[in-house]
Design an enzyme around this catalytic site. Structure first.
Site, PDB file in Angstrom:
ATOM      1  N   GLU A 252     -49.738 -40.815 -45.174  1.00 43.91           N
ATOM      2  CA  GLU A 252     -49.652 -41.477 -43.873  1.00 43.91           C
ATOM      3  C   GLU A 252     -50.900 -41.142 -43.066  1.00 43.91           C
ATOM      4  O   GLU A 252     -51.237 -39.972 -42.903  1.00 43.91           O
ATOM      5  CB  GLU A 252     -48.395 -41.019 -43.121  1.00 43.91           C
TER       6      GLU A 252
ATOM      7  N   ASP B   7     -55.901 -41.626 -45.259  1.00 42.83           N
ATOM      8  CA  ASP B   7     -55.872 -43.054 -45.560  1.00 42.83           C
ATOM      9  C   ASP B   7     -55.419 -43.229 -47.009  1.00 42.83           C
ATOM     10  O   ASP B   7     -55.792 -42.441 -47.893  1.00 42.83           O
ATOM     11  CB  ASP B   7     -57.273 -43.641 -45.373  1.00 42.83           C
ATOM     12  N   GLY B   8     -54.599 -44.254 -47.255  1.00 44.24           N
ATOM     13  CA  GLY B   8     -54.028 -44.434 -48.587  1.00 44.24           C
ATOM     14  C   GLY B   8     -55.060 -44.581 -49.676  1.00 44.24           C
ATOM     15  O   GLY B   8     -54.945 -43.971 -50.753  1.00 44.24           O
TER      16      GLY B   8
ATOM     17  N   ASN C  36     -51.913 -45.862 -33.103  1.00 39.09           N
ATOM     18  CA  ASN C  36     -50.807 -46.769 -32.836  1.00 39.09           C
ATOM     19  C   ASN C  36     -50.153 -46.547 -31.482  1.00 39.09           C
ATOM     20  O   ASN C  36     -50.165 -45.439 -30.948  1.00 39.09           O
ATOM     21  CB  ASN C  36     -49.702 -46.588 -33.902  1.00 39.09           C
TER      22      ASN C  36
ATOM     23  N   ASP D 221     -47.383 -49.658 -49.264  1.00 34.46           N
ATOM     24  CA  ASP D 221     -46.674 -50.165 -48.086  1.00 34.46           C
ATOM     25  C   ASP D 221     -47.415 -49.790 -46.808  1.00 34.46           C
ATOM     26  O   ASP D 221     -46.809 -49.411 -45.810  1.00 34.46           O
ATOM     27  CB  ASP D 221     -45.244 -49.602 -48.071  1.00 34.46           C
TER      28      ASP D 221
END
Length: 540
Positions: A332, A358-359, A248, A377
């Site tokens: 996260e 990773d979720g 990011n 989320d």
């Protein structure tokens, strides 16, 4: 007769290698340069890859023609030098060019085409020329660099192979090394410097003086070694942290009463933390209503909670504040975001057990247990990652819910008058669970789904909030809003699967609609405004 000696062959291979590596590095850095303004969605990536390949193809054709016409390798290295200067200038002028393009698009381009037109025009203006110049390299080298006709096929094959190897390495270096460690701006400087070095090597091998390559190489080396502040949101004066991670672009800004996180967008807001611990009115505060959908609810209830997508940890903090006996596992994928949560957003160790993963992958590990509440989320730019939007994912989530447990799903990009991400996600979740209820929030484009296999969850909510929630409680207004605006999701054939989940196309469609609705406001207020004023309006 062999006229080309080994040093000259070597410079051909080095030139092909570094040119191929630079093309891929610049392409990846291009995505980071555009992401804060247009996102880094699959749509924007498609535009970047397509336009750069077109530029390279044009360069291939021009390179072959110019090599035939001028028959001068020195001219090729002049073109490479021009490409390096252009690439080196991008950190200084790129963001201003993009901002100017955004201003023009706000005035003249339909809202539904804003992201596509903006990313395409920015990519063309900033990157088409250097990519076309680097596209000239291979045909030039093959046409003019080979004098050993008996081994011409072998040498040409090595030239192309070295270019491909360079491209492979250039794919990994920016992503895993330079962008996370030194940033996008210095990544441009680094590869511009390498192009200058290869130009200098060519002229040294051919015993020619070329002062300009020496001067620019020294300047670029100085830029690499000096601190370089390259704020994407240059019009903001309240940024306290700006950096890039493996995943990011990250921006933390501060106001008198709040700390704000933005990821991958220079204009948007992902999370707000109130310094005094008060409520901010964002969607994650409505997720605090989840315990009241269970058979028994109280603020003292022991709760095992899983959050897929920690962000700044605001939900985890508030959960611990209002439900002090709760225990929260938070997942996260971006380690730097998890660090920001503690460093700038006051997330404490007892408020979240953080797992960097990773979720969806986390659900397959031994750390994933059974939970009373799971909050889904996780977001990637404008929408949910496709692999966390499907039937298969929600079945995996269901396997980790205790009997009567509650799943909360945050949905962004509310579509309005057409079937978009919220409708598809709601339909997908409904195919996995018996009871699905949706709450659309005001002033934002978020919707929240409350989900369970418990058929009495709505009755539970009405009873539990009535018994436990007094009018002077912080969460009272939120509880009333949810109770007055909740609606049941019906069965639907709008279902996403691992094989077919076009969430980015659906999200882009929603974004186009939102931009169309907002453009009228901006256009009516842009008269007489400067660039900084326009950017400030977008930030709001």
């Amino acid at each position: 007769m062999i006229l080309m000696n080994k040093p000259n062959n070597l410079i051909l291979y080095v030139t092909s290698f570094l040119s191929g590596m630079t093309v891929m590095a610049v392409e990846l850095a291009c995505s980071r340069l555009l992401a804060p303004y247009f996102s880094s969605s699959q749509i924007v990536w498609t535009i970047i890859i397509g336009l750069i390949m077109i530029s390279m193809s044009i360069g291939n054709m021009l390179g072959g023609r110019l090599a035939d016409k001028h028959k001068s390798l020195s001219r090729l290295y002049f073109y490479i030098w021009i490409a390096s200067l252009w690439i080196a200038a991008i950190p200084f002028v790129g963001k201003y060019l993009i901002s100017g393009i955004i201003g023009l698009l706000l005035l003249f381009v339909p809202g539904g085409q804003f992201v596509v037109a903006g990313s395409a025009l920015s990519c063309l203006i900033i990157f088409a020329l250097p990519m076309a110049l680097l596209g000239m390299v291979s045909p030039y080298l093959v046409r003019l660099g080979i004098y050993d006709m008996e081994n011409s096929g072998k040498i040409a094959g090595k030239i192309y192979a070295m270019g491909t190897i360079g491209s492979i390495i250039g794919t990994f270096i920016p992503t895993f090394i330079t962008i996370p460690l030194i940033g996008t701006g210095k990544t441009f400087f680094l590869f511009a410097f390498l192009l200058n070095v290869v130009c200098a090597l060519y002229f040294i091998f051919h015993k020619k003086r070329n002062i300009k390559n020496v001067v620019t190489s020294i300047l670029l080396l100085v830029f690499l070694l000096m601190p370089f502040q390259d704020s994407f949101a240059f019009w903001k004066s309240n940024i306290i942290y700006e950096s890039e991670s493996l995943y990011n672009y990250l921006q933390v800004s501060e106001t008198e009463d709040s700390v704000i996180l933005s990821t991958n967008v220079a204009f948007g807001v992902q999370s707000i933390y109130k310094k005094d611990g008060s409520l901010s009115g964002y969607y994650y505060e409505y997720a605090l209503m989840a315990p009241f959908f269970m058979d028994e609810a109280s603020f003292d209830k022991d709760l095992d909670v899983l959050v897929l997508g920690l962000g700044t940890g605001t939900y985890s903090k508030q959960l611990k504040k209002y439900f002090p006996n709760s225990s929260c596992d938070s997942v996260e994928i971006d380690e730097k975001i998890a660090w920001l949560a503690g460093e700038y957003f006051n997330l404490k160790e007892d408020e979240a057990n953080i797992y960097i993963n990773d979720g969806r992958s986390f659900l397959e590990t031994e750390n994933a247990g059974l939970y009373d509440i799971i909050l889904a989320d996780a977001y990637q730019d404008i929408t949910v990652p496709f692999h966390m939007s499907t039937v298969e994912f929600f079945q995996s989530v269901k396997n980790h819910l205790k009997p009567g447990g509650i799943l909360i799903v945050n949905i962004n990009m509310r579509s309005g008058d057409f079937e978009g991400v919220p409708e598809y996600l709601a339909g997908t979740v409904k195919s996995c669970f018996n009871s699905v209820y949706r709450v659309d929030l005001t002033n934002v484009t978020n919707s929240v789904l409350f989900v369970s296999d418990n058929p009495n969850m709505l009755e539970n909510y009405e009873r539990n909030t009535r018994i436990t929630m007094s009018e002077d409680h912080d969460l009272y207004s939120i509880s009333r809003y949810v109770g007055n605006n909740i609606s049941e999701v019906e069965d639907s054939d709008l279902i996403l699967t691992d094989d077919l989940a076009p969430v980015e196309i659906l999200g882009q469609k929603s974004l186009n609609k939102i931009v169309e609705q907002e453009l009228e406001y901006f256009r009516s207020n842009l008269k007489g405004k400067g660039l900084k004023d326009i950017m400030d309006m977008l930030s709001q």
